[in-house]
Enzyme design. Structure first.
Site, PDB file in Angstrom:
ATOM      1  N   LYS A  39       5.497  -6.041   8.867  1.00 32.87           N
ATOM      2  CA  LYS A  39       4.934  -4.795   8.342  1.00 32.87           C
ATOM      3  C   LYS A  39       6.050  -3.780   8.257  1.00 32.87           C
ATOM      4  CE  LYS A  39       1.234  -1.452   9.169  1.00 32.87           C
ATOM      5  NZ  LYS A  39      -0.002  -1.119   9.875  1.00 32.87           N
ATOM      6  N   ASP A  60      -9.644   3.888  11.700  1.00 33.62           N
ATOM      7  CA  ASP A  60      -9.640   3.484  10.283  1.00 33.62           C
ATOM      8  C   ASP A  60     -10.367   2.143  10.138  1.00 33.62           C
ATOM      9  OD1 ASP A  60      -9.078   3.367   7.577  1.00 33.62           O
ATOM     10  OD2 ASP A  60      -6.984   2.750   7.829  1.00 33.62           O
ATOM     11  N   GLY A  85       0.835  -1.206   0.000  1.00 32.89           N
ATOM     12  CA  GLY A  85       0.000   0.000   0.000  1.00 32.89           C
ATOM     13  C   GLY A  85       0.858   1.239   0.000  1.00 32.89           C
ATOM     14  N   ALA A  86       0.191   2.379   0.137  1.00 35.97           N
ATOM     15  CA  ALA A  86       0.912   3.644   0.140  1.00 35.97           C
ATOM     16  C   ALA A  86       1.771   3.771   1.396  1.00 35.97           C
ATOM     17  CB  ALA A  86      -0.081   4.794   0.068  1.00 35.97           C
ATOM     18  N   GLU A  87       1.287   3.194   2.490  1.00 39.25           N
ATOM     19  CA  GLU A  87       1.953   3.390   3.779  1.00 39.25           C
ATOM     20  C   GLU A  87       2.815   2.215   4.197  1.00 39.25           C
ATOM     21  OE1 GLU A  87       0.732   5.706   6.546  1.00 39.25           O
ATOM     22  OE2 GLU A  87      -0.277   6.982   5.093  1.00 39.25           O
ATOM     23  N   ALA A  88       2.406   1.023   3.780  1.00 34.83           N
ATOM     24  CA  ALA A  88       3.077  -0.156   4.322  1.00 34.83           C
ATOM     25  C   ALA A  88       3.178  -1.287   3.310  1.00 34.83           C
ATOM     26  CB  ALA A  88       2.319  -0.651   5.551  1.00 34.83           C
ATOM     27  N   VAL A 130       3.428  -5.423   3.503  1.00 34.89           N
ATOM     28  CA  VAL A 130       3.217  -6.486   4.485  1.00 34.89           C
ATOM     29  C   VAL A 130       3.529  -7.850   3.868  1.00 34.89           C
ATOM     30  CG1 VAL A 130       1.559  -7.585   6.047  1.00 34.89           C
ATOM     31  CG2 VAL A 130       1.427  -5.121   5.650  1.00 34.89           C
TER      32      VAL A 130
HETATM   33  N1  LIG Z   1      -1.340  -9.400  11.755  1.00 34.74           N
HETATM   34  C1  LIG Z   1      -1.776  -9.667  10.528  1.00 34.74           C
HETATM   35  N2  LIG Z   1      -2.225 -10.904  10.231  1.00 34.74           N
HETATM   36  C2  LIG Z   1      -2.665 -11.202   8.992  1.00 34.74           C
HETATM   37  N3  LIG Z   1      -2.700 -10.323   7.964  1.00 34.74           N
HETATM   38  C3  LIG Z   1      -2.257  -9.067   8.187  1.00 34.74           C
HETATM   39  C4  LIG Z   1      -1.779  -8.677   9.483  1.00 34.74           C
HETATM   40  N4  LIG Z   1      -1.384  -7.393   9.411  1.00 34.74           N
HETATM   41  C5  LIG Z   1      -1.620  -7.004   8.145  1.00 34.74           C
HETATM   42  N5  LIG Z   1      -2.157  -7.998   7.380  1.00 34.74           N
HETATM   43  C6  LIG Z   1      -2.543  -7.933   5.958  1.00 34.74           C
HETATM   44  O1  LIG Z   1      -1.878  -6.836   5.338  1.00 34.74           O
HETATM   45  C7  LIG Z   1      -2.816  -5.810   4.943  1.00 34.74           C
HETATM   46  C8  LIG Z   1      -2.235  -4.427   5.208  1.00 34.74           C
HETATM   47  O2  LIG Z   1      -1.873  -4.287   6.584  1.00 34.74           O
HETATM   48  P1  LIG Z   1      -2.256  -2.964   7.388  1.00 34.74           P
HETATM   49  O3  LIG Z   1      -3.719  -2.736   7.285  1.00 34.74           O
HETATM   50  O4  LIG Z   1      -1.704  -3.093   8.762  1.00 34.74           O
HETATM   51  O5  LIG Z   1      -1.445  -1.866   6.586  1.00 34.74           O
HETATM   52  P2  LIG Z   1      -1.887  -0.387   6.166  1.00 34.74           P
HETATM   53  O6  LIG Z   1      -1.390   0.541   7.201  1.00 34.74           O
HETATM   54  O7  LIG Z   1      -3.358  -0.359   5.857  1.00 34.74           O
HETATM   55  O8  LIG Z   1      -1.123  -0.141   4.842  1.00 34.74           O
HETATM   56  P3  LIG Z   1      -1.536   0.942   3.702  1.00 34.74           P
HETATM   57  O9  LIG Z   1      -2.043   2.142   4.446  1.00 34.74           O
HETATM   58  O10 LIG Z   1      -0.272   1.150   2.971  1.00 34.74           O
HETATM   59  O11 LIG Z   1      -2.618   0.281   2.872  1.00 34.74           O
HETATM   60  C9  LIG Z   1      -4.083  -6.118   5.723  1.00 34.74           C
HETATM   61  O12 LIG Z   1      -5.251  -5.638   5.089  1.00 34.74           O
HETATM   62  C10 LIG Z   1      -4.039  -7.637   5.836  1.00 34.74           C
HETATM   63  O13 LIG Z   1      -4.520  -8.247   4.662  1.00 34.74           O
HETATM   64 MG   LIG Z   2      -5.018  -1.309   6.607  1.00 35.92          MG
END
Ligand SMILES: Nc1ncnc2c1ncn2[C@@H]1O[C@H](COP(=O)(O)OP(=O)(O)OP(=O)(O)O)[C@@H](O)[C@H]1O
Ligand SMILES: [Mg+2]
Length: 227
Positions: free
Chosen positions: A30, A128, A12-15, A17
């Protein structure tokens, strides 16, 4: 490093994973992505602060028995977190899967509402609550992830906004599940009935489920009125 990556789950834009293993246990890594448009020092400071706040709240919630991932390792300097991998799929995918039964979807929505109330009872708002940040396993059990925008709060407004976010998303992205928000809110209220009034927290009284639902109505009419 003890994390062994297997597949990328999200970019994603922020992270970014990745799924993998940490000392043999299913885990995710992450990694915060730099925001190029921001000054690097400021970006680093903000990222560091957000990751520390996210971890602090995750630890607090885990201790209270709310279904959130455990933190296995933390390196805020490099914007890296290793988290327990929560089972299941994002709610958005479950709701889009036409093979799921109406009963299962109802259970999932009810459980999700109950889980959000468990979170709110700890005086924490998520910030969020999208269907990407709620994971659902094969039994319909929900967990919450992504606490980068979460905060400790005692004012009813942010609690109402949390419910309004998921309300809007269910209405806009999943109109085929009519009444989805009502099932979720039933779960929210049922959890309070089950557990009784929320205990007083160190910072004061937490808004009750009834107060938050009333605020949700206020937020809804504000949005309708101002567009
Ligand atoms: N602990 C976890 N267990 C399983 N899946 C995870 C976990 N953490 C993250 N994910 C997967 O990774 C995706 C993105 O993680 P997260 O929502 O924490 O990031 P984000 O901050 O939304 O990133 P961005 O803002 O860049 O989209 C989640 O929607 C999920 O599918
Ligand atoms: Mg998220």
């Amino acid at each position: 490093m003890a994390f062994v990556p297997t597949e990328r789950l999200h970019l994603g834009a922020e992270a970014e994973v990745w799924a993998g293993t940490w000392m043999g246990q299913d885990a995710v890594r992450k990694l915060r992505r730099p925001r190029k448009w921001r000054h690097p020092d400021l970006d680093h400071r903000l990222g560091h602060r957000r990751m520390m706040s996210e971890s602090r709240l995750l630890i607090r919630l885990k201790r209270c028995g709310v279904r959130v991932p455990a933190i296995l390792d933390l390196d805020p300097e490099n914007g890296r977190m290793i988290l327990e991998r929560m089972p299941g799929l994002p709610l958005i995918e479950v709701l889009r899967d036409p093979t799921q039964s109406t009963e299962f979807i109802s259970t999932v929505l009810h459980n999700t509402g109950a889980l959000i109330r468990r979170l709110h009872r700890e005086a924490i708002t998520h910030g969020d609550l999208s269907t990407n940040n709620i994971l659902v396993d094969e039994y319909g059990t929900a967990s919450l992830i992504d606490f980068g925008l979460a905060a400790v709060d005692y004012e009813v407004e942010r609690f109402g906004i949390d419910l309004h976010v998921i309300d809007e998303i269910l209405g806009a992205s999943h109109p085929e599940h009519e009444g989805a928000i009502d099932t979720l809110l039933d779960g929210y209220t049922a959890e309070e009935t089950l557990l009784g009034a929320p205990p007083e927290q160190s910072g004061g009284a937490v808004p009750t489920a009834g107060e938050v639902l009333k605020r949700l109505d206020d937020v809804r009419s504000r949005v309708r009125y101002h567009g």
